[in-house]
Structures are given as structure tokens and as C-alpha cells.
Design a protein around this motif. Structure first.
Motif, PDB file in Angstrom:
ATOM      1  N   LEU A  89      30.604 -52.969  -0.111  1.00  0.00           N
ATOM      2  CA  LEU A  89      31.950 -52.391  -0.080  1.00  0.00           C
ATOM      3  C   LEU A  89      32.321 -51.745  -1.414  1.00  0.00           C
ATOM      4  N   VAL A  90      31.891 -52.338  -2.513  1.00  0.00           N
ATOM      5  CA  VAL A  90      32.167 -51.739  -3.827  1.00  0.00           C
ATOM      6  C   VAL A  90      31.469 -50.375  -3.933  1.00  0.00           C
ATOM      7  N   VAL A  91      30.231 -50.303  -3.480  1.00  0.00           N
ATOM      8  CA  VAL A  91      29.502 -49.027  -3.506  1.00  0.00           C
ATOM      9  C   VAL A  91      30.208 -47.988  -2.647  1.00  0.00           C
ATOM     10  N   VAL A  92      30.611 -48.367  -1.446  1.00  0.00           N
ATOM     11  CA  VAL A  92      31.295 -47.427  -0.551  1.00  0.00           C
ATOM     12  C   VAL A  92      32.632 -46.987  -1.132  1.00  0.00           C
ATOM     13  N   GLU A  93      33.395 -47.911  -1.690  1.00  0.00           N
ATOM     14  CA  GLU A  93      34.683 -47.537  -2.289  1.00  0.00           C
ATOM     15  C   GLU A  93      34.481 -46.584  -3.465  1.00  0.00           C
ATOM     16  N   THR A  94      33.405 -46.763  -4.217  1.00  0.00           N
ATOM     17  CA  THR A  94      33.088 -45.844  -5.313  1.00  0.00           C
ATOM     18  C   THR A  94      32.777 -44.456  -4.767  1.00  0.00           C
ATOM     19  N   VAL A  95      31.985 -44.392  -3.706  1.00  0.00           N
ATOM     20  CA  VAL A  95      31.652 -43.105  -3.090  1.00  0.00           C
ATOM     21  C   VAL A  95      32.908 -42.422  -2.551  1.00  0.00           C
ATOM     22  N   ILE A  96      33.757 -43.179  -1.867  1.00  0.00           N
ATOM     23  CA  ILE A  96      34.996 -42.614  -1.316  1.00  0.00           C
ATOM     24  C   ILE A  96      35.893 -42.116  -2.453  1.00  0.00           C
ATOM     25  N   GLY A  97      36.031 -42.898  -3.501  1.00  0.00           N
ATOM     26  CA  GLY A  97      36.865 -42.498  -4.638  1.00  0.00           C
ATOM     27  C   GLY A  97      36.359 -41.238  -5.317  1.00  0.00           C
ATOM     28  N   ARG A  98      35.055 -41.142  -5.496  1.00  0.00           N
ATOM     29  CA  ARG A  98      34.484 -39.939  -6.124  1.00  0.00           C
ATOM     30  C   ARG A  98      34.664 -38.715  -5.238  1.00  0.00           C
ATOM     31  N   ARG A  99      34.527 -38.901  -3.935  1.00  0.00           N
ATOM     32  CA  ARG A  99      34.708 -37.764  -3.027  1.00  0.00           C
ATOM     33  C   ARG A  99      36.160 -37.291  -3.068  1.00  0.00           C
ATOM     34  N   ARG A 100      37.092 -38.226  -3.120  1.00  0.00           N
ATOM     35  CA  ARG A 100      38.509 -37.843  -3.206  1.00  0.00           C
ATOM     36  C   ARG A 100      38.805 -37.111  -4.501  1.00  0.00           C
ATOM     37  N   GLN A 101      38.213 -37.565  -5.612  1.00  0.00           N
ATOM     38  CA  GLN A 101      38.413 -36.890  -6.891  1.00  0.00           C
ATOM     39  C   GLN A 101      37.850 -35.473  -6.856  1.00  0.00           C
ATOM     40  N   ALA A 102      36.698 -35.306  -6.221  1.00  0.00           N
ATOM     41  CA  ALA A 102      36.088 -33.984  -6.132  1.00  0.00           C
ATOM     42  C   ALA A 102      36.954 -33.035  -5.310  1.00  0.00           C
ATOM     43  N   VAL A 103      37.615 -33.560  -4.295  1.00  0.00           N
ATOM     44  CA  VAL A 103      38.472 -32.735  -3.437  1.00  0.00           C
ATOM     45  C   VAL A 103      39.753 -32.354  -4.173  1.00  0.00           C
ATOM     46  N   THR A 104      40.321 -33.271  -4.936  1.00  0.00           N
ATOM     47  CA  THR A 104      41.598 -33.003  -5.600  1.00  0.00           C
ATOM     48  C   THR A 104      41.428 -32.247  -6.916  1.00  0.00           C
TER      49      THR A 104
END
Length: 110
Positions: A89-104
Motif C-alpha cells: 500500500l505504501v508503494v501504491v500510495e507513492t505511485v498515486i501521489g507522484r502521478r497526481r503531482q505530474a498532472v498538477t
């Protein structure tokens, strides 16, 4: 400890699956993808456990000796099986967070 870890993972699996389904029904496919990534991380815990537990044993062998590996395995397996879904879950949350940062983040040069 193993039962608590697996029970918690199973409950979270049902919750993330339900939230993913609800997001898809609302046609919020970004949220659906995020919830399904979390769901998959929980589904993948058995595979990750088969990798992480032996690694935890290998790391500790030089400090405890090869003859203590059997006793160590008995104590490390419940810890490893509980730890794996948290790591996933930590790995997935990191991936989700990075993807959101890339979008914003605004594109360079615009």
C-alpha cells in the motif's frame, strides 16, 4: 498476528473493491483507477510475502547464524505476512501521489 494481518487486509480488500466499484458507477475513472491499484496491492500480498519473508530471513542470518534460521523463520513469517500488505500500500500510495503531482505540475516551456 498473522490472523489479524490477514483479516485486516481482507476487510481493506473488500472496502477498496467497493469504493472502486462506486467510483466506476459515478464515472470517476481516475478515482476508480486509484482504488483498483490499492485493491490490487492487497490482492498481491501473497506474492510479495513470498519475496519479502525470505529477504528478511536472509538479512538476519549473518547476525544470528544459519543454525537459528528455523527458529527465526517461525517468528518472521507472521511479521512478514503482516508487513507485506502495508509495504504494498505504501508503494501504491507513492505511485498515486507522484502521478497526481505530474498532472498538477505545469508543463515546462509553456
Amino acid at each position: 498476528m498473522t490472523q489479524i494481518g490477514f483479516t485486516t487486509a481482507a476487510v481493506l480488500w473488500l472496502i477498496t473493491g467497493g469504493l472502486a466499484y462506486r467510483a466506476a458507477r459515478r464515472r470517476d475513472f481516475t478515482a476508480h483507477r486509484d482504488w483498483m491499484m490499492r485493491n490490487y496491492a492487497l490482492t498481491f500480498l501473497a506474492v510479495t510475502a513470498r519475496i519479502l519473508v525470505p529477504l528478511l530471513l536472509l538479512v538476519q542470518t549473518p547476525f544470528r547464524g544459519a543454525e537459528a534460521t528455523g527458529d527465526l523463520a517461525t517468528s518472521m513469517i507472521p511479521i512478514g505476512q503482516t508487513l507485506v500488505w502495508i509495504v504494498n500500500l505504501v508503494v501504491v500510495e507513492t505511485v498515486i501521489g507522484r502521478r497526481r503531482q505530474a498532472v498538477t505540475r505545469p508543463a515546462a516551456g509553456r
